[in-house]
Design an enzyme around this catalytic site. Structure first.
Site, PDB file in Angstrom:
ATOM      1  N   GLU A   1    -105.922 -42.287 134.202  1.00  9.22           N
ATOM      2  CA  GLU A   1    -106.169 -40.860 134.440  1.00  9.22           C
ATOM      3  C   GLU A   1    -105.213 -40.375 135.517  1.00  9.22           C
ATOM      4  OE1 GLU A   1    -110.372 -39.139 133.563  1.00  9.22           O
ATOM      5  OE2 GLU A   1    -110.263 -39.915 135.581  1.00  9.22           O
TER       6      GLU A   1
ATOM      7  N   SER B   1    -107.945 -33.783 131.153  1.00  7.90           N
ATOM      8  CA  SER B   1    -107.868 -32.569 130.329  1.00  7.90           C
ATOM      9  C   SER B   1    -108.000 -32.855 128.833  1.00  7.90           C
ATOM     10  CB  SER B   1    -106.571 -31.805 130.608  1.00  7.90           C
ATOM     11  OG  SER B   1    -106.460 -31.471 131.975  1.00  7.90           O
TER      12      SER B   1
ATOM     13  N   ASN C   1    -117.810 -37.988 131.522  1.00  2.00           N
ATOM     14  CA  ASN C   1    -118.018 -38.045 132.973  1.00  2.00           C
ATOM     15  C   ASN C   1    -118.593 -36.696 133.398  1.00  2.00           C
ATOM     16  OD1 ASN C   1    -117.923 -38.321 135.721  1.00  2.00           O
ATOM     17  ND2 ASN C   1    -115.666 -38.424 135.871  1.00  2.00           N
ATOM     18  N   TRP C   2    -119.905 -36.693 133.632  1.00  2.23           N
ATOM     19  CA  TRP C   2    -120.573 -35.430 133.970  1.00  2.23           C
ATOM     20  C   TRP C   2    -120.370 -35.039 135.434  1.00  2.23           C
ATOM     21  CZ3 TRP C   2    -126.100 -36.380 131.476  1.00  2.23           C
ATOM     22  CH2 TRP C   2    -125.960 -36.374 130.081  1.00  2.23           C
ATOM     23  N   LYS C   3    -119.795 -35.961 136.211  1.00  2.00           N
ATOM     24  CA  LYS C   3    -119.568 -35.705 137.657  1.00  2.00           C
ATOM     25  C   LYS C   3    -120.857 -35.191 138.299  1.00  2.00           C
ATOM     26  CE  LYS C   3    -114.710 -35.171 136.661  1.00  2.00           C
ATOM     27  NZ  LYS C   3    -113.417 -34.614 136.995  1.00  2.00           N
TER      28      LYS C   3
ATOM     29  N   GLY D   1    -114.020 -35.263 131.070  1.00  4.13           N
ATOM     30  CA  GLY D   1    -114.778 -34.617 132.135  1.00  4.13           C
ATOM     31  C   GLY D   1    -115.333 -33.290 131.686  1.00  4.13           C
TER      32      GLY D   1
ATOM     33  N   HIS E   1    -112.925 -44.029 140.188  1.00  3.51           N
ATOM     34  CA  HIS E   1    -112.444 -42.711 139.743  1.00  3.51           C
ATOM     35  C   HIS E   1    -111.639 -42.091 140.887  1.00  3.51           C
ATOM     36  CE1 HIS E   1    -112.409 -38.487 138.627  1.00  3.51           C
ATOM     37  NE2 HIS E   1    -112.610 -38.895 137.384  1.00  3.51           N
TER      38      HIS E   1
HETATM   39  P1  PGA Z   1    -111.255 -33.664 132.858  1.00  8.30           P
HETATM   40  O1  PGA Z   1    -111.823 -34.796 133.849  1.00  8.30           O
HETATM   41  O2  PGA Z   1    -111.503 -34.123 131.461  1.00  8.30           O
HETATM   42  O3  PGA Z   1    -112.055 -32.446 133.223  1.00  8.30           O
HETATM   43  O4  PGA Z   1    -109.819 -33.515 133.154  1.00  8.30           O
HETATM   44  C1  PGA Z   1    -111.618 -36.143 133.574  1.00  8.30           C
HETATM   45  C2  PGA Z   1    -112.137 -36.977 134.715  1.00  8.30           C
HETATM   46  O5  PGA Z   1    -111.994 -36.568 135.889  1.00  8.30           O
HETATM   47  O6  PGA Z   1    -112.703 -38.053 134.498  1.00  8.30           O
END
Ligand code: PGA
Length: 254
Positions: A167, A214, A8-10, A235, A95
């Site tokens: 999540e 994480s 997930n590159w956001k 992420g 999400h």
């Molecule tokens: P993270 O994000 O791996 O940085 O905790 C995961 C996500 O929000 O999909």
């Protein structure tokens, strides 16, 4: 079914980054044929990612959200048919950041899942409780409500699948006060499994359960092995090519 690693590159990256992340993901995916890799990119990066992953078998483009209507006056939104234009195979749905930013109402996510299924996009439904809900002992109730609200009466065809990513909001690296340990979350997966078989038996024959929050190269094997899941949602670690390659390599060996 192969295990799955969803990046997930956001809202990160430049065109140069997208090419670099997609290319290094493609390189590792060619060597790791036991897993599917999905790159959930911001819509501005769709054509860049498409160019890199086109024709590949085990790496796919994914969206970060879709709208629940086919088209129309919805400024800023992306429809499933737009995703399809770029060859996308998956999309995140619900999400926690999206739920919060857009104040998602009951029924909206169900509509988005139905849109995905109608066009052959596999939905990756994200569910998870906040820190406050967890402290109040409401985790199971929250997850149950989220599953019901999104999946009740949704009709899946025999060949269609859904990915459900648990999540916990408190475990996402951008807000997490501590990295979740397996012990913090293992009971949750048995609850989700029992809920799925009690209330959604027969809804969808093919469900892949993932964990996100994480995840990095140091903990991915533990999460995969001890939670009995089929994949991970990654992420911030997906923005570091070497770390993400390591994650794919490790999941591939499981
Ligand atoms: P993270 O994000 O791996 O940085 O905790 C995961 C996500 O929000 O999909």
């Amino acid at each position: 079914m192969k295990n799955i690693i969803v990046a997930n590159w956001k809202m990160h990256g430049t065109r140069e980054d997208w090419v670099s992340w997609a290319t290094s993901s493609k390189e590792i995916s060619k060597k790791c044929e036991n897993v599917d890799v999905v790159l959930c990119a911001p819509s501005a990066a769709f054509s860049t990612v498409e160019e890199v992953v086109e024709g590949e078998y085990s790496i796919h483009l994914g969206g970060q959200s879709v709208h629940e209507r086919e088209q129309g006056a919805f400024t800023g939104e992306t429809s499933v048919s737009m995703l399809k234009e770029f060859g996308a195979k998956y999309s995140l749905i619900g999400h926690s950041e999206y739920r919060k930013m857009f104040n998602i109402k009951e029924g909206q996510l169900k509509g988005q899942i139905e849109q995905c299924l109608a066009t052959g996009i596999t939905p990756i439904l994200c569910i998870g409780e906040s820190a406050e809900e967890r402290e109040q002992g409401k985790t199971n109730a929250v997850l149950k409500a989220q599953l019901e609200e999104s999946l009740k009466d949704v009709h899946f065809l025999a060949e269609q699948k859904i990915v459900i990513a648990y999540e916990p909001v408190w475990g996402i690296s951008s807000v997490a006060s501590k990295t979740p340990e397996v012990a913090d979350i293992e009971g949750v997966f048995s609850f989700i499994n029992s809920e799925l078989s009690a209330s959604f038996e027969g809804v969808c024959k093919s469900i892949q359960l993932c964990y996100g929050g994480s995840v990095d190269a140091g903990n991915v094997e533990r999460f995969m092995a001890e939670l009995g899941i089929h994949g991970v949602l990654v992420g911030s670690a997906s923005l570091k090519s070497d770390v993400f390659q390591d994650i794919v390599r490790k999941v591939n060996q499981i």
